[in-house]
Design an enzyme around this catalytic site. Sequence first.
Site: not given
Length: 317
Positions: A113, A244, A274
């Site tokens: 990520c 994020h 996500n």
Amino acid sequence: MDSFRILSTGSYLPEGVMTNEDFEKIIDTSDEWITTRTGIKRRHYVDEGMWNKDMCVRAARSALDAAGLEPGDLGGIVVGTVTNEMGVPSVASQVQRELGIRDAFAFDVNAACSGFMYALGAAKGLLEEDGAPILVCGSETLSRFMNMEDRASCVLFGDGAGCAIIAPGDNLKYFSLRAVPDDNHTIEINGMNTHTEDGVAPSYVSLKGKEVYVYSTREAERALREAFEAVGRPVTDADWFLLHQANARIIRTAAERLGVPLDKFFINIDEVANTSAASVPIALDMMNRQGLLKKGDLLAIAAFGGGLTSGAALYEW
């Protein structure tokens, strides 16, 4: 170079949408359960005919158009991703081929990520004074790595791509990357050819939710405090925070610990879920195209993910 300026941004989300109500039909869950724990309402999924590189190309063309550039004007392509459908070539090389660029470097970065931030760091180091712009992408097809029988993880992720084109400049005020060993196997995707006693294991995302939450909230706060201390400014000087988009609760907790109003934090996880390495650049493009970022605004960025990796930046728009 130590700094750069962003010429333009771009993003792409697949047309297929999987809502919380759709998940209610296939697993034991509910819209309320998902929304309360994650903040997610829907996520975008690629269809069988679309690859990672296809999304990346669409995002890149959007950024090129916004910058008034042709593909051949680029000096390089760096893609952050963990979901290349091919072992070789890299997604970046596939994008280079699709865009018809004959002379540029192209490679992928795997930092989960934090992938876009790591790709940005690599591109920053390769950017030459008076050199050609570099395309930096984050792109993921995570829907292909979901265990639809694991209700704790399958609802979390979506597909998408985002990018930025960077050029020489002095808008970047701070940048850092960090990694610590994931001794507890907190976030993993087993290899495509992982063999077990029962044969070849399917390649799925696995994560430990509590451990992810603890690491992410602590790391986001640490990275951002360290960034502002390094430039000698208070955290409250930031006009916008871009974290994020892993979980809405993580963002709320980070805001509380930093003592910053939540309305300074851009949030789009409800619409896209996500998207791993694509998370930061998709959100950045949304902020840019919605006109939220004004000239001179100080944008604080933080990403965190498997590895365990993290990255932070302070950028003057």
